[in-house]
Design an enzyme around this catalytic site. Structure first.
Site, PDB file in Angstrom:
ATOM      1  N   HIS A  47       0.547  -1.386   0.203  1.00 59.11           N
ATOM      2  CA  HIS A  47      -0.017   0.178   0.418  1.00 59.11           C
ATOM      3  C   HIS A  47       0.831   1.373   0.277  1.00 59.11           C
ATOM      4  O   HIS A  47       2.285   1.331   0.464  1.00 59.11           O
ATOM      5  CB  HIS A  47      -0.309   0.005   1.406  1.00 59.11           C
ATOM      6  CG  HIS A  47      -2.300  -0.857   1.144  1.00 59.11           C
ATOM      7  ND1 HIS A  47      -3.168  -0.699   1.962  1.00 59.11           N
ATOM      8  CD2 HIS A  47      -1.711  -2.624   1.503  1.00 59.11           C
ATOM      9  CE1 HIS A  47      -3.980  -1.678   1.823  1.00 59.11           C
ATOM     10  NE2 HIS A  47      -3.104  -2.579   1.701  1.00 59.11           N
ATOM     11  N   TYR A 215      -5.950  -7.101  -1.321  1.00 62.38           N
ATOM     12  CA  TYR A 215      -5.840  -6.346  -2.652  1.00 62.38           C
ATOM     13  C   TYR A 215      -5.766  -6.348  -4.138  1.00 62.38           C
ATOM     14  O   TYR A 215      -4.753  -7.211  -4.154  1.00 62.38           O
ATOM     15  CB  TYR A 215      -5.780  -5.069  -1.446  1.00 62.38           C
ATOM     16  CG  TYR A 215      -4.091  -5.087  -1.294  1.00 62.38           C
ATOM     17  CD1 TYR A 215      -2.981  -4.728  -1.904  1.00 62.38           C
ATOM     18  CD2 TYR A 215      -3.822  -5.409  -0.036  1.00 62.38           C
ATOM     19  CE1 TYR A 215      -1.024  -5.250  -1.905  1.00 62.38           C
ATOM     20  CE2 TYR A 215      -2.700  -6.118   0.638  1.00 62.38           C
ATOM     21  CZ  TYR A 215      -1.464  -5.154  -0.542  1.00 62.38           C
ATOM     22  OH  TYR A 215      -0.145  -5.428   0.152  1.00 62.38           O
TER      23      TYR A 215
END
Length: 387
Positions: A47, A215
């Site tokens: 991220h 993700y």
């Protein structure tokens, strides 16, 4: 110091890459030493918050990183058993408007390649594992396991949790095993297509003592990544990771929601990594040596900000060197610590506690941080733990 002092960077991971590019852009002479023989598209997802995308803007790579990444509209947290939503943290257009940059998820290898791209060919020297380092008072002498030596005026230790530079500052001390492991797997879009589930862009499945963060790692949505946090009392391997299996995953997440079970069924290869910690360090620099990233504040990955903190460190270190000049390197290092210890320690504490965004909280203190727009605090304001 020489008229054109040299800064050596030990480690060319994400923090090392960031500090190398920013120093080069600021006109400093750099050498980068990396123990790996080469870089390849190995590793995992990552991220990158708006707090770091603004640093990428300064580095000139923001648009390229943004174009290849996934842009989740939300960070969802859901109960691992029932699937009930625990939080919906807005990202997407909200992040652009409120925090001043995008929130993205991306493959770590792809990101690393882009971060290194501004460096000239040959800047990174591979197969250079640091063996000894000596600060003579007038320079730093580095000896590598291949028998070669080199010198620099300043050395930045960006060499991770097992930092050799940290050992020179504080002595040899192994990191401690946290009692948790992380399973990591990449699943292709073709594998996902076999299952009729709503695979959300960025979601963390929670129960009391474990979780699974999932993700996409590309803008094409052709790669879906998960990383877990699971208690495991002992780690008896000397390896940095071992192979795991679907069977182990099913046991670890027994009773979890059908979407999680589908992810496990879609898994072709999964590895298991020990999560290791260090206590906050009493100093981040001494004389001509300074640390950044996991070398001085390793943390569990549960807040998805570990790499971001290393990149923030890099940007702040360069900002402080530019502020006072490299001839005043000790003042620059003290200023760096004064402006980083409190924030990095807070992220380390919250990440290790594994509470981040489990409920509908305001993440603006983290995501909205603008390293270049925030005034520097003076050295007298540094907190306990600074150099």
């Amino acid at each position: 110091m020489q008229s054109k002092p040299t800064i050596a960077i030990i480690g060319a991971g994400l923090g090392g890459a960031a500090v190398a590019v920013l120093l080069q852009q600021a006109g400093f002479k750099i050498k980068v030493f990396e123990q790996a023989p080469e870089f390849s598209r190995l590793g995992a997802g990552i991220h990158i918050g708006p707090n770091v995308m603004k640093i990428f803007r300064r580095m000139g790579i923001e648009e390229k990183v943004s174009a290849m990444s996934s842009h989740p509209d939300f960070w969802f947290s859901r109960d691992g058993f029932t699937g009930d939503y625990l939080s919906r943290i807005p990202l997407g257009d909200y992040a652009l408007k409120e925090y001043g940059a995008a929130y993205i998820t991306v493959h770590r290898g792809d990101l690393h390649d882009v971060m290194l791209s501004p460096l000239g060919s040959g800047t990174v020297q591979f197969n250079k594992q640091l063996e000894t380092i000596e600060d003579t008072g007038s320079e730093v002498v580095m000896t590598f396991t291949d028998g070669t030596t080199d010198t620099a005026d300043i050395v930045i230790g960006a060499d991770g949790i097992n930092s050799r530079v940290r050992e020179e500052l504080l002595g040899v001390e192994a990191p401690t095993y946290s009692g948790w492991v992380a399973h990591r797997a990449l699943i292709t879009g073709a594998q996902l297509a076999r299952f009729n589930h709503n695979f959300e862009d960025c979601i963390k499945w929670w129960t009391e003592d474990r979780h699974m963060m999932v993700y996409f790692t590309t803008g094409r949505r052709d790669e879906y990544y998960y990383v877990t946090g699971v208690p495991e009392p002992e780690w008896n391997s000397s390896a940095s990771w071992v192979d795991s299996s679907r069977e182990e995953m099913r046991a670890a997440f027994d009773g979890y929601h059908p979407t999680v079970q589908a992810l496990i069924d879609a898994t072709e290869s999964v590895t298991k990594w020990p999560l290791k910690n260090r206590n906050p360090l009493p100093l981040w620099s001494r004389n001509r040596l300074v640390l950044l990233g996991d070398a001085c504040h390793p943390m569990k990955p549960h807040m998805a900000q570990g790499a971001c903190m290393a990149i923030e460190d890099a940007a702040m270190l360069v900002r402080c060197i530019e502020e006072v000049g490299l001839s005043e390197y000790q003042t620059a290092f003290d200023l760096y610590a004064a402006n980083r210890v409190e924030r990095a320690s807070k992220v380390q504490r919250i990440s290790n506690a594994n509470t981040w965004l489990r409920t509908d909280e305001d993440p603006s203190w983290c995501f909205g941080y603008d390293l270049y727009g925030t005034p520097l605090v003076d050295i007298g304001s540094k907190v306990e733990g600074a150099a």
